[in-house]
Design a protein around this motif. Structure first.
Motif, PDB file in Angstrom:
ATOM      1  N   VAL A  45       4.854 -23.070  27.372  1.00 24.81           N
ATOM      2  CA  VAL A  45       6.083 -23.978  27.412  1.00 24.81           C
ATOM      3  C   VAL A  45       7.181 -23.441  28.296  1.00 24.81           C
ATOM      4  CG1 VAL A  45       8.096 -24.744  26.144  1.00 24.81           C
ATOM      5  CG2 VAL A  45       6.003 -24.760  25.175  1.00 24.81           C
ATOM      6  N   ASP A  46       7.605 -24.274  29.356  1.00 22.24           N
ATOM      7  CA  ASP A  46       8.836 -23.944  30.230  1.00 22.24           C
ATOM      8  C   ASP A  46      10.022 -24.590  29.712  1.00 22.24           C
ATOM      9  OD1 ASP A  46       7.272 -22.103  31.832  1.00 22.24           O
ATOM     10  OD2 ASP A  46       6.841 -23.436  33.369  1.00 22.24           O
ATOM     11  N   ILE A  47      11.136 -23.930  29.868  1.00 25.00           N
ATOM     12  CA  ILE A  47      12.321 -24.405  29.623  1.00 25.00           C
ATOM     13  C   ILE A  47      13.347 -24.310  30.678  1.00 25.00           C
ATOM     14  CG2 ILE A  47      14.268 -24.832  28.284  1.00 25.00           C
ATOM     15  CD1 ILE A  47      12.270 -23.935  25.776  1.00 25.00           C
ATOM     16  N   VAL A  48      14.035 -25.224  31.154  1.00 26.62           N
ATOM     17  CA  VAL A  48      14.968 -25.046  32.369  1.00 26.62           C
ATOM     18  C   VAL A  48      16.203 -25.755  31.670  1.00 26.62           C
ATOM     19  CG1 VAL A  48      15.936 -25.524  34.701  1.00 26.62           C
ATOM     20  CG2 VAL A  48      13.440 -25.228  34.149  1.00 26.62           C
ATOM     21  N   PHE A  49      17.231 -24.784  31.697  1.00 28.09           N
ATOM     22  CA  PHE A  49      18.763 -25.318  30.934  1.00 28.09           C
ATOM     23  C   PHE A  49      19.509 -26.000  32.200  1.00 28.09           C
ATOM     24  CE2 PHE A  49      17.284 -22.038  27.898  1.00 28.09           C
ATOM     25  CZ  PHE A  49      17.366 -23.078  26.751  1.00 28.09           C
ATOM     26  N   CYS A  50      20.081 -26.823  32.258  1.00 27.42           N
ATOM     27  CA  CYS A  50      21.155 -27.228  33.354  1.00 27.42           C
ATOM     28  C   CYS A  50      22.403 -27.157  32.725  1.00 27.42           C
ATOM     29  CB  CYS A  50      20.904 -28.501  33.647  1.00 27.42           C
ATOM     30  SG  CYS A  50      19.127 -28.611  34.993  1.00 27.42           S
ATOM     31  N   VAL A  51      23.355 -26.260  32.866  1.00 25.89           N
ATOM     32  CA  VAL A  51      24.385 -25.805  32.097  1.00 25.89           C
ATOM     33  C   VAL A  51      25.714 -26.097  33.171  1.00 25.89           C
ATOM     34  CG1 VAL A  51      25.664 -24.345  30.509  1.00 25.89           C
ATOM     35  CG2 VAL A  51      23.198 -24.140  31.034  1.00 25.89           C
ATOM     36  N   ASP A  52      26.453 -27.005  32.784  1.00 25.23           N
ATOM     37  CA  ASP A  52      27.863 -27.030  33.313  1.00 25.23           C
ATOM     38  C   ASP A  52      28.664 -26.050  32.956  1.00 25.23           C
ATOM     39  OD1 ASP A  52      30.464 -27.870  33.690  1.00 25.23           O
ATOM     40  OD2 ASP A  52      30.379 -30.005  33.069  1.00 25.23           O
ATOM     41  N   VAL A  53      29.104 -25.235  34.022  1.00 25.85           N
ATOM     42  CA  VAL A  53      30.006 -24.356  33.857  1.00 25.85           C
ATOM     43  C   VAL A  53      31.241 -24.239  34.178  1.00 25.85           C
ATOM     44  CG1 VAL A  53      27.970 -22.301  33.544  1.00 25.85           C
ATOM     45  CG2 VAL A  53      28.901 -22.975  35.840  1.00 25.85           C
ATOM     46  N   THR A  54      31.874 -25.389  34.165  1.00 24.89           N
ATOM     47  CA  THR A  54      33.145 -25.552  34.510  1.00 24.89           C
ATOM     48  C   THR A  54      34.090 -25.232  33.151  1.00 24.89           C
ATOM     49  OG1 THR A  54      33.076 -27.723  33.829  1.00 24.89           O
ATOM     50  CG2 THR A  54      32.827 -27.486  36.069  1.00 24.89           C
ATOM     51  N   GLY A  55      35.377 -25.102  33.412  1.00 28.56           N
ATOM     52  CA  GLY A  55      36.178 -24.409  32.231  1.00 28.56           C
ATOM     53  C   GLY A  55      36.051 -25.195  30.972  1.00 28.56           C
ATOM     54  N   SER A  56      35.851 -26.365  30.745  1.00 30.87           N
ATOM     55  CA  SER A  56      35.893 -26.982  29.437  1.00 30.87           C
ATOM     56  C   SER A  56      34.492 -26.829  28.744  1.00 30.87           C
ATOM     57  CB  SER A  56      36.254 -28.615  29.669  1.00 30.87           C
ATOM     58  OG  SER A  56      35.059 -29.210  30.201  1.00 30.87           O
ATOM     59  N   MET A  57      33.725 -26.028  29.076  1.00 28.08           N
ATOM     60  CA  MET A  57      32.369 -25.680  28.908  1.00 28.08           C
ATOM     61  C   MET A  57      32.407 -24.444  28.118  1.00 28.08           C
ATOM     62  SD  MET A  57      30.595 -28.371  28.961  1.00 28.08           S
ATOM     63  CE  MET A  57      28.919 -27.811  28.536  1.00 28.08           C
ATOM     64  N   THR A  58      33.497 -23.759  28.065  1.00 31.44           N
ATOM     65  CA  THR A  58      33.594 -22.517  27.531  1.00 31.44           C
ATOM     66  C   THR A  58      32.845 -22.214  26.018  1.00 31.44           C
ATOM     67  OG1 THR A  58      35.399 -21.803  28.873  1.00 31.44           O
ATOM     68  CG2 THR A  58      35.175 -20.586  26.853  1.00 31.44           C
ATOM     69  N   PRO A  59      33.247 -23.153  25.314  1.00 30.29           N
ATOM     70  CA  PRO A  59      32.790 -22.819  23.805  1.00 30.29           C
ATOM     71  C   PRO A  59      31.063 -22.927  23.817  1.00 30.29           C
ATOM     72  CG  PRO A  59      34.727 -24.420  23.747  1.00 30.29           C
ATOM     73  CD  PRO A  59      34.384 -24.143  25.277  1.00 30.29           C
ATOM     74  N   ILE A  60      30.370 -23.858  24.350  1.00 32.96           N
ATOM     75  CA  ILE A  60      29.059 -23.894  24.384  1.00 32.96           C
ATOM     76  C   ILE A  60      28.633 -22.751  25.184  1.00 32.96           C
ATOM     77  CG2 ILE A  60      28.628 -25.451  26.394  1.00 32.96           C
ATOM     78  CD1 ILE A  60      26.826 -25.557  23.141  1.00 32.96           C
ATOM     79  N   LEU A  61      29.206 -22.280  26.232  1.00 31.10           N
ATOM     80  CA  LEU A  61      28.623 -21.215  26.985  1.00 31.10           C
ATOM     81  C   LEU A  61      28.753 -20.044  26.316  1.00 31.10           C
ATOM     82  CD1 LEU A  61      27.388 -20.410  29.896  1.00 31.10           C
ATOM     83  CD2 LEU A  61      29.619 -20.228  30.756  1.00 31.10           C
ATOM     84  N   ASP A  62      29.793 -19.906  25.428  1.00 29.76           N
ATOM     85  CA  ASP A  62      30.049 -18.915  24.615  1.00 29.76           C
ATOM     86  C   ASP A  62      28.947 -18.607  23.762  1.00 29.76           C
ATOM     87  OD1 ASP A  62      32.234 -17.935  26.113  1.00 29.76           O
ATOM     88  OD2 ASP A  62      33.791 -18.399  24.698  1.00 29.76           O
ATOM     89  N   GLN A  63      28.547 -19.670  23.366  1.00 30.56           N
ATOM     90  CA  GLN A  63      27.436 -19.742  22.102  1.00 30.56           C
ATOM     91  C   GLN A  63      26.300 -19.337  22.661  1.00 30.56           C
ATOM     92  OE1 GLN A  63      26.851 -23.510  19.651  1.00 30.56           O
ATOM     93  NE2 GLN A  63      28.903 -23.864  20.117  1.00 30.56           N
ATOM     94  N   VAL A  64      25.692 -20.017  24.012  1.00 32.25           N
ATOM     95  CA  VAL A  64      24.514 -19.370  24.535  1.00 32.25           C
ATOM     96  C   VAL A  64      24.553 -18.114  24.833  1.00 32.25           C
ATOM     97  CG1 VAL A  64      23.261 -19.999  26.386  1.00 32.25           C
ATOM     98  CG2 VAL A  64      24.114 -21.729  25.398  1.00 32.25           C
ATOM     99  N   LYS A  65      25.677 -17.375  25.364  1.00 32.06           N
ATOM    100  CA  LYS A  65      25.671 -16.154  25.676  1.00 32.06           C
ATOM    101  C   LYS A  65      25.613 -15.255  24.434  1.00 32.06           C
ATOM    102  CE  LYS A  65      28.878 -16.131  29.495  1.00 32.06           C
ATOM    103  NZ  LYS A  65      30.147 -15.860  30.196  1.00 32.06           N
ATOM    104  N   ALA A  66      25.904 -15.496  23.245  1.00 28.89           N
ATOM    105  CA  ALA A  66      26.056 -14.905  22.019  1.00 28.89           C
ATOM    106  C   ALA A  66      24.645 -14.800  21.570  1.00 28.89           C
ATOM    107  CB  ALA A  66      26.922 -15.246  20.956  1.00 28.89           C
ATOM    108  N   ASN A  67      23.864 -15.923  21.772  1.00 28.97           N
ATOM    109  CA  ASN A  67      22.490 -16.031  21.133  1.00 28.97           C
ATOM    110  C   ASN A  67      21.085 -15.945  22.234  1.00 28.97           C
ATOM    111  OD1 ASN A  67      23.046 -17.072  18.499  1.00 28.97           O
ATOM    112  ND2 ASN A  67      24.343 -18.408  19.476  1.00 28.97           N
ATOM    113  N   ALA A  68      21.574 -15.515  23.385  1.00 28.06           N
ATOM    114  CA  ALA A  68      20.657 -15.438  24.345  1.00 28.06           C
ATOM    115  C   ALA A  68      19.504 -14.322  24.059  1.00 28.06           C
ATOM    116  CB  ALA A  68      21.148 -14.993  25.754  1.00 28.06           C
ATOM    117  N   LEU A  69      19.873 -13.204  23.224  1.00 27.75           N
ATOM    118  CA  LEU A  69      18.817 -12.343  22.971  1.00 27.75           C
ATOM    119  C   LEU A  69      18.029 -12.707  21.920  1.00 27.75           C
ATOM    120  CD1 LEU A  69      20.670  -8.845  23.683  1.00 27.75           C
ATOM    121  CD2 LEU A  69      18.645  -9.748  24.819  1.00 27.75           C
TER     122      LEU A  69
END
Length: 260
Positions: A45-69
């Motif tokens: 299985v290959d997964i590609v995440f296309c992530v909007d990294v503009t300012g309003s996306m901070t909450p979801i980006l923080d979730q992804v960062k916190a759970n990456a490992l």
């Protein structure tokens, strides 16, 4: 001398069948029951995440960062609960902003990371993303999808799945070759029709039955066009301009598990 008791006459096949205990009733459904998976086949299985990294996306980006490992373990646990097993999992990230406003900084790509062996590299790339820029809505999401579609998908495994996940709270710009940085020339289709052809092409980079696209995106230009036309797409509409704070990490993991 006692007369011999004659043997009973042999049962005919019809009598034998009638005397046999009845087989348990089988529930009838309108769905064909798939054959059991052959033993010994590997599943990649290959997964590609296309992530909007503009300012309003901070909450979801923080979730992804916190759970990456812990991402690999969480995906595997979700699949196990669904009775699914994979032998190889790779992930990569295409982060996007707005090419018109941000130029070459609008798109950042990682290589594929094989998990769990390269969890540290995956986490490092994600943690290096900064939610900023973007100018006004919309953003360059379709360009990110194009880069995802043309990823160097694995050729390993007897069975494969290619999953693209998009996270954004903004509509998408129309594709416009005139604004593309030189490095992207030739990698992004000229218009939406050409991007659709790339997704649908049975001889293209994605397998006809193995591709999946999961959209956490507003009902708006670009994303509604995709969900209304493309096959193998699941669309979770988000509030335009409101970030993705209503989408928790567990929803993302479960959506991936359902797509595999």
């Amino acid at each position: 001398m006692t007369d011999a008791i004659p043997d009973p006459p042999a049962e005919t096949p019809a009598e034998a069948a009638a005397a046999a205990p009845a087989a348990p009733a089988v529930e009838q459904t309108g769905l064909a029951v798939p054959p059991p998976a052959p033993r010994g086949l590997s599943y990649a299985v290959d997964i590609v995440f296309c992530v909007d990294v503009t300012g309003s996306m901070t909450p979801i980006l923080d979730q992804v960062k916190a759970n990456a490992l812990r991402f690999y373990g969480d995906v595997q646990s979700n699949l196990t609960a669904k009775g699914k097993t994979i032998d190889e999992l790779r992930v990569r990230v295409v982060a996007f902003r707005d090419i018109v406003a941000d130029g070459e900084a609008a798109l950042q790509e990682s290589p594929f990371f094989e998990l769990p062996a390269e969890e540290t590299g995956f986490s490092g790339f994600v943690n290096g993303l900064v939610a900023e820029g973007g100018g006004d809505a919309p953003e360059s999401g379709l360009e990110a999808v194009a880069l995802a579609v043309t990823s160097q998908w694995t050729t390993r495994g007897d069975r494969r799945r290619q999953v693209i996940v998009v996270w954004t709270d903004q509509p998408a710009h129309s594709l416009d070759a005139s604004v593309l940085p030189p490095a992207l020339a030739g990698r992004v289709p000229a218009d939406f029709s050409a991007l659709t052809d790339l997704w649908e092409d049975p001889q293209g980079p994605l397998g006809s039955s193995s591709k999946r696209l999961i959209l956490f995106a507003p009902d708006g230009p670009g994303w509604s066009d995709i969900s209304g036309v493309w096959e193998n797409v699941v669309h979770h509409p988000s509030q335009a301009g409101g970030g993705l704070s209503d989408v928790d990490y567990g929803t993302i993991i479960d959506s991936i598990g359902n797509s595999v």
